[in-house]
Design a protein around this motif. Structure first.
Motif, PDB file in Angstrom:
ATOM      1  N   GLN A   1       2.512   3.492  -2.184  1.00 28.54           N
ATOM      2  CA  GLN A   1       2.438   3.569  -3.742  1.00 28.54           C
ATOM      3  C   GLN A   1       2.864   2.415  -4.445  1.00 28.54           C
ATOM      4  O   GLN A   1       3.779   3.013  -5.321  1.00 28.54           O
ATOM      5  CB  GLN A   1       3.720   4.879  -3.710  1.00 28.54           C
TER       6      GLN A   1
ATOM      7  N   VAL B   1      -5.675  -4.335   0.499  1.00 25.75           N
ATOM      8  CA  VAL B   1      -5.935  -4.114  -0.757  1.00 25.75           C
ATOM      9  C   VAL B   1      -7.120  -4.367  -1.316  1.00 25.75           C
ATOM     10  O   VAL B   1      -7.761  -5.805  -1.629  1.00 25.75           O
ATOM     11  CB  VAL B   1      -4.961  -5.189  -1.898  1.00 25.75           C
TER      12      VAL B   1
ATOM     13  N   VAL C   1      -2.119  -1.306  -7.828  1.00 27.50           N
ATOM     14  CA  VAL C   1      -2.815  -1.777  -6.856  1.00 27.50           C
ATOM     15  C   VAL C   1      -3.051  -0.204  -5.720  1.00 27.50           C
ATOM     16  O   VAL C   1      -3.099   0.651  -5.771  1.00 27.50           O
ATOM     17  CB  VAL C   1      -1.646  -2.393  -5.251  1.00 27.50           C
ATOM     18  N   THR C   2      -4.777  -0.406  -5.485  1.00 25.19           N
ATOM     19  CA  THR C   2      -5.546   0.888  -4.007  1.00 25.19           C
ATOM     20  C   THR C   2      -5.727  -0.069  -3.339  1.00 25.19           C
ATOM     21  O   THR C   2      -6.370  -1.513  -3.024  1.00 25.19           O
ATOM     22  CB  THR C   2      -6.833   1.084  -4.895  1.00 25.19           C
ATOM     23  N   CYS C   3      -5.403   0.677  -2.232  1.00 26.40           N
ATOM     24  CA  CYS C   3      -5.863  -0.124  -0.607  1.00 26.40           C
ATOM     25  C   CYS C   3      -6.448   1.227   0.191  1.00 26.40           C
ATOM     26  O   CYS C   3      -7.055   2.147  -0.158  1.00 26.40           O
ATOM     27  CB  CYS C   3      -4.614   0.096   0.015  1.00 26.40           C
ATOM     28  N   ASP C   4      -7.433   0.191   0.750  1.00 22.48           N
ATOM     29  CA  ASP C   4      -8.490   1.340   1.686  1.00 22.48           C
ATOM     30  C   ASP C   4      -7.626   2.047   3.123  1.00 22.48           C
ATOM     31  O   ASP C   4      -5.821   2.111   3.336  1.00 22.48           O
ATOM     32  CB  ASP C   4      -9.488   0.547   2.567  1.00 22.48           C
ATOM     33  N   SER C   5      -8.049   2.500   3.989  1.00 17.40           N
ATOM     34  CA  SER C   5      -7.521   3.106   4.772  1.00 17.40           C
ATOM     35  C   SER C   5      -6.417   2.031   6.219  1.00 17.40           C
ATOM     36  O   SER C   5      -5.930   2.641   6.593  1.00 17.40           O
ATOM     37  CB  SER C   5      -8.295   4.056   5.576  1.00 17.40           C
TER      38      SER C   5
ATOM     39  N   ASN D   1      -5.641  -2.872 -10.544  1.00 15.13           N
ATOM     40  CA  ASN D   1      -5.808  -2.978 -11.943  1.00 15.13           C
ATOM     41  C   ASN D   1      -4.539  -2.848 -13.031  1.00 15.13           C
ATOM     42  O   ASN D   1      -3.734  -2.677 -13.506  1.00 15.13           O
ATOM     43  CB  ASN D   1      -6.493  -1.815 -12.001  1.00 15.13           C
TER      44      ASN D   1
ATOM     45  N   THR E   1      -8.041  -3.488  -4.867  1.00 12.49           N
ATOM     46  CA  THR E   1      -8.358  -3.322  -6.174  1.00 12.49           C
ATOM     47  C   THR E   1      -7.328  -3.151  -6.387  1.00 12.49           C
ATOM     48  O   THR E   1      -6.016  -3.035  -6.121  1.00 12.49           O
ATOM     49  CB  THR E   1      -9.038  -2.220  -6.294  1.00 12.49           C
TER      50      THR E   1
ATOM     51  N   THR F   1       2.601   0.780  -7.495  1.00 15.24           N
ATOM     52  CA  THR F   1       1.238   1.034  -8.854  1.00 15.24           C
ATOM     53  C   THR F   1       0.286  -0.394  -8.911  1.00 15.24           C
ATOM     54  O   THR F   1       0.782  -0.987  -8.657  1.00 15.24           O
ATOM     55  CB  THR F   1       2.023   1.116 -10.280  1.00 15.24           C
TER      56      THR F   1
ATOM     57  N   CYS G   1       0.482  -1.268  -0.072  1.00 15.60           N
ATOM     58  CA  CYS G   1       0.058   0.026  -0.277  1.00 15.60           C
ATOM     59  C   CYS G   1       0.192   1.373  -0.115  1.00 15.60           C
ATOM     60  O   CYS G   1       0.194   2.392   0.167  1.00 15.60           O
ATOM     61  CB  CYS G   1      -0.842  -0.085   0.982  1.00 15.60           C
TER      62      CYS G   1
END
Length: 918
Positions: A350, A362, A354-358, A366, A364, A352, A348
């Protein structure tokens, strides 16, 4: 009805055929003799070519072998060399031959070709076709060759064992012909311009030494074929553009050296590599390797660098999310995009794609439109917070893993526009599944390798069995048994052939001066050592303790235990001398052989020092000459480096010249001094001839000129000269010796050239004449520097007699000889480098002076190789040929050489000439 020909007629016809064939050989050899210079000793049309130096013939007077290594030969080889149909060996390495390589096509008896370290300019197409008996091809270090492809016609040479063609300007791809070479053990193609991928036929081959490093443009593709090379011991693939992961090497149990640095490798270092039983050295720096930092055993030298993408700087498992995403990347073949973007141990932070929650989970991934190939990893199921998965518009194959249906928060998965197949998993109704653009989705398509969706990158994965097969179990069992029997037979025959070659390889070697890539067996005693000496500067030596080593140039790696034993644990009483880089000890093997062990200072040995040590070993393996101290072996023991040389029992020249009373030696006679000077000149002349390709230099001073029992000199303490960008020679400062031996230009340019060697040699001549040291700080300033003082002496010929070492007490004949040497010393120490002669000139001047002393007994006659019934020029030619010098002398060549030297170097008195002494 005709009658059968009589036996007499048949014999006559056979005799005529043999005579014609021998006549063809005569024509080729005459052309050979006329095309090279200097003509080898005894090569004249008036004598039978079967009696020429380096030529051997069979019982029918047909040429079977030509062996002329390291003879400083120039010129071109005759183009019809392949008319020598009975030729089995051609050894012309370490010369200066140029022009086109002759074709060897259809020489069906030819077994060995050694042409490395020459100046050939081209290779004709098909030059190596029809060589059905060829075992060794050595063409390395022919830097002037025009670009040429790897000779695919070698596919007919099924007996080949060794191929050496490094630094030979080979371009293009490596042909996939290595399945034709069951006995090939060595393939060295480093420093060329090879491109493309590794041939599939490497897989399953018996290659032991694979050197493909440092290609100009770089080899590409994966290195998966290594997994099937069970016999390999050395793999040098560094400095290329290989991609993908390091394969499973569990079958490579003999692998001791793995050089993979400076590539584009990605992925996790397999546990099978870390646990290889024979591994001694591995380099992995300057790649983009991922996953846990590999922890190799302490016995393995490891270089990891700082550019890899390991998750942590310390050993241990990666974060679970990181480990899962790396498993996902593995199913895609570990793309470079991900290796460069996914660094650190926090997915989480930075990362690329990959998107994480607070909460740091993980949610997302993409990968849309990234051009990825491979399969969808079942490991996605471990990302339990995953909500969206975008895999669309790539080149993915295989199936959608069933495990993805277990993701509790998954809302959308887009796999459109790929090449997926197989049954669709059943997702919850709340999950949006987009599969458009996969023409085989819902269909069962046989996998080409590995189980669908497994993510296996192995090329040898098994495919599913065919449905409805009509082959009965009995037939299958019969086929399996037949194949097994066949494999056993093949393995047995291969083993017998291998052992036969091995025994032959370890046998007597007739050629004592083989080239840079020839295997020799000049081992010392029965030392227990280990193999693997690299000739590339950055590589580390490796070892195999289970096999007695036979290495290039005859050098062996020797265990520290053996060296401790033979030197009495490096005792004080065994010290021969101390130098700037350590202490030299005398040792004695169990068979009585004496050796000198140089023990380098270990504390100061960093990476640069290691590289210099490796380079020195690599270069010294190529040096063989009667007047050069031979390197017998080496040892790497942690940070400690040791070199093992042949032992010279009479100490060094400085002891005999300056400290002879202290050491209990009688003073050297003038005859001994001139003989020593000639021997040194010959040794250095040989080094200078090698400097054109090997860049060898040495430190010339009396303490480095060792003496054997008969007080003949051996030049010691070699160093490595690197080729500077401007084409001149450059060298580490420590090779230049002490101030007293340095030419004036060294203080301004700092470079060491062959002309600085000549200057140092001139200083030694002055020491031999005067008995004084080059730099003596106990003397007044005007007399402390020998060269400056000696120049003033030579202004007036009367002063020379006063400056001669008093122990010489020369008569008129000896004084005349001293004057000749004094004149040579003046030439050699001229202030301007271009005014100094080459070392060959020194050999020509000193040679006749030594010849005036006849051997006093038969033993001397044998030692010097002189026939008293010969004329002096003939005797000198014979002597020089036996000594290995490249210089031939005659009245004509002698006058030519002298004429090429400045008659009076700048600053040398016009009034002085050696004629003044007469």
């Amino acid at each position: 009805m005709g009658s059968n020909p009589s036996p007499t007629l048949l014999l006559l016809l056979l005799s005529l055929l043999l005579s014609a064939a021998a006549g063809d050989d005569q024509a080729v050899m005459d052309a050979f003799a006329g095309a090279v210079t200097p003509a080898p000793t005894g090569w004249s049309s008036g004598t039978n070519f079967c009696h020429w130096l380096g030529v051997k013939c069979d019982t029918n007077n047909r040429v079977s072998s030509i062996s002329l290594p390291s003879k400083s030969l120039s010129g071109k080889l005759p183009p019809d060399l392949n008319s020598l149909s009975q030729l089995t060996t051609l050894s012309l390495q370490n010369n200066r031959l140029s022009g086109a390589l002759p074709s060897f096509s259809n020489l069906s008896l030819l077994q060995s070709i050694y042409l490395d370290s020459n100046n050939f300019t081209s290779v004709p197409p098909g030059a190596f076709s029809g060589l059905t008996s060829l075992q060794t091809l050595s063409l390395s270090d022919n830097l002037d060759l025009a670009p040429w492809p790897f000779p695919s016609e070698l596919k007919d040479s099924s007996s080949i064992v060794q191929i050496y063609a490094s630094n030979a300007n080979i371009f293009g791809s490596i042909p996939d012909i290595f399945g034709n070479f069951p006995g090939l053990t060595t393939l060295r193609l480093s420093y060329n311009n090879l491109t493309g991928s590794l041939p599939a036929s490497f897989n399953g081959s018996g290659i032991q030494n694979l050197w493909l490093n440092n290609q100009k443009s770089g080899l590409t593709g994966p290195i998966d074929v290594l997994s099937g090379m069970a016999q390999v011991t050395q793999v040098w693939l560094q400095t290329n553009k290989f991609t993908g992961a390091i394969p499973d090497l569990s079958a490579c149990t003999l692998l001791s050296e793995l050089q993979l640095r400076d590539n584009q490798l990605t992925g996790i270092v397999p546990p099978s590599v870390i646990s290889l039983p024979s591994l001694k050295n591995v380099t992995l720096q300057n790649n983009k390797l991922q996953g846990p930092l590999p922890k190799f055993p302490d016995s393995v030298q490891v270089s990891l660098g700082t550019t890899n993408s390991f998750c942590k700087n310390t050993s241990g498992d990666c974060d679970p999310q990181v480990a899962t995403l790396l498993e996902v990347a593995g199913a895609l073949g570990y793309p470079m995009k991900l290796a460069e973007a996914w660094t650190g141990n926090n997915a989480c932070n930075q990362w690329t794609f990959v998107t994480c929650d607070s909460g740091g989970k993980v949610i997302t991934v993409n990968f849309a439109k990234q051009g990825f190939s491979g399969t969808i990893s079942p490991a996605f199921a471990n990302l339990t917070s995953l909500k969206e998965l975008y895999l669309n518009d790539n080149n993915l194959t295989g199936v959608i893993p069933e495990s993805l249906t277990t993701l509790p928060q998954l809302k959308k998965i887009d796999v459109s526009n790929n090449d997926l197949s197989g049954k669709l998993p059943v997702f919850r109704s709340s999950v949006s599944l987009i599969t458009a653009g996969n023409k085989n989705i819902g269909k069962e398509v046989p996998a080409s390798g590995g189980a669908p969706g497994s993510g296996s990158n192995s090329p040898s994965g098994s495919s599913g069995g065919s449905k409805g097969s009509s082959v009965s179990p009995g037939t299958v069992a019969g086929l399996v048994i037949a194949v097994l029997v066949f494999v056993v037979v093949v393995l047995y025959v291969s083993y017998k052939c291998y052992m036969k070659r091995r025994l032959r390889k370890f046998g007597k070697v007739e050629n004592p001066e083989s080239g840079s890539e020839i295997m020799k067996t000049n081992v010392i005693g029965d030392l227990n050592g280990y193999a693997g000496v690299p000739s590339e500067l950055q590589s580390q030596s490796s070892s195999d303790p289970n096999e007695f080593p036979v290495l290039e140039g005859g050098n062996v790696a020797i265990s520290i235990q053996v060296l401790r034993q033979v030197t009495n644990n490096f005792s004080e009483e065994n010290i021969l001398g101390r130098g700037g880089f350590g202490v030299v000890y005398k040792g004695e093997l169990h068979d009585g052989t004496k050796i000198a062990v140089k023990r380098m200072e270990g504390g100061a040995m960093g990476t640069k020092g290691m590289n210099e040590f490796q380079a020195e070993i690599a270069v010294l393996t190529k040096v063989r000459h009667r007047h050069l101290v031979a390197l017998l072996g080496f040892c790497v023991n942690g940070n400690e480096r040791l070199l093992v040389y042949e032992y010279m029992p009479q100490g060094h020249l400085g002891q005999h010249l300056f400290d002879w009373q202290e050491h209990g030696y009688p003073p050297l006679t003038w005859k001994q001094r001139v003989t020593i000077a000639l021997d040194v000149a010959r040794g250095v002349e040989y080094l200078h001839s090698l400097a054109q390709t090997s860049f060898i230099h040495r430190d010339l001073k009396p303490s480095n000129i060792l003496l054997s029992d008969d007080k003949r000199a051996k030049v010691a303490d070699f160093g490595l000269v690197k080729n500077a960008p401007d084409g001149k020679y450059s060298v580490e400062t420590r090779l230049a010796g002490t101030f007293g031996y340095l030419a004036p230009e060294y203080a301004v340019t700092g470079r060491v050239t062959t002309k600085i060697d000549v200057y140092a040699f001139g200083v030694i001549l002055m020491e031999l004449i005067t008995g004084r040291k080059a730099l003596d700080e106990t003397m007044p300033d005007e007399r402390s520097h020998l060269v400056t003082w000696f120049r003033r002496i030579l202004i007036n010929k009367d002063n020379l007699r006063k400056s001669i070492d008093p122990v010489l007490d020369p008569n008129d004949e000896t004084y005349e000889s001293i004057c000749r040497v004094a004149e040579l010393a003046g030439h050699c120490t001229a202030r301007e480098p271009h005014q100094r002669p080459d070392m060959g000139h020194a050999v020509n001047v000193l040679g006749p002076l030594v010849e005036q002393w006849k051997p006093s007994c038969h033993e001397d006659e044998d030692t010097y190789g002189i026939d008293l019934h010969m004329s002096l020029p003939q005797a000198l030619q014979r002597w020089q040929a036996n000594e290995g010098t490249s210089t031939m002398i005659s009245d004509l060549s002698f006058s030519r050489t002298q004429a090429s030297i400045p008659a009076k170097p700048s600053g040398f008195a016009d009034s002085f000439d050696s004629m003044d002494c007469r």
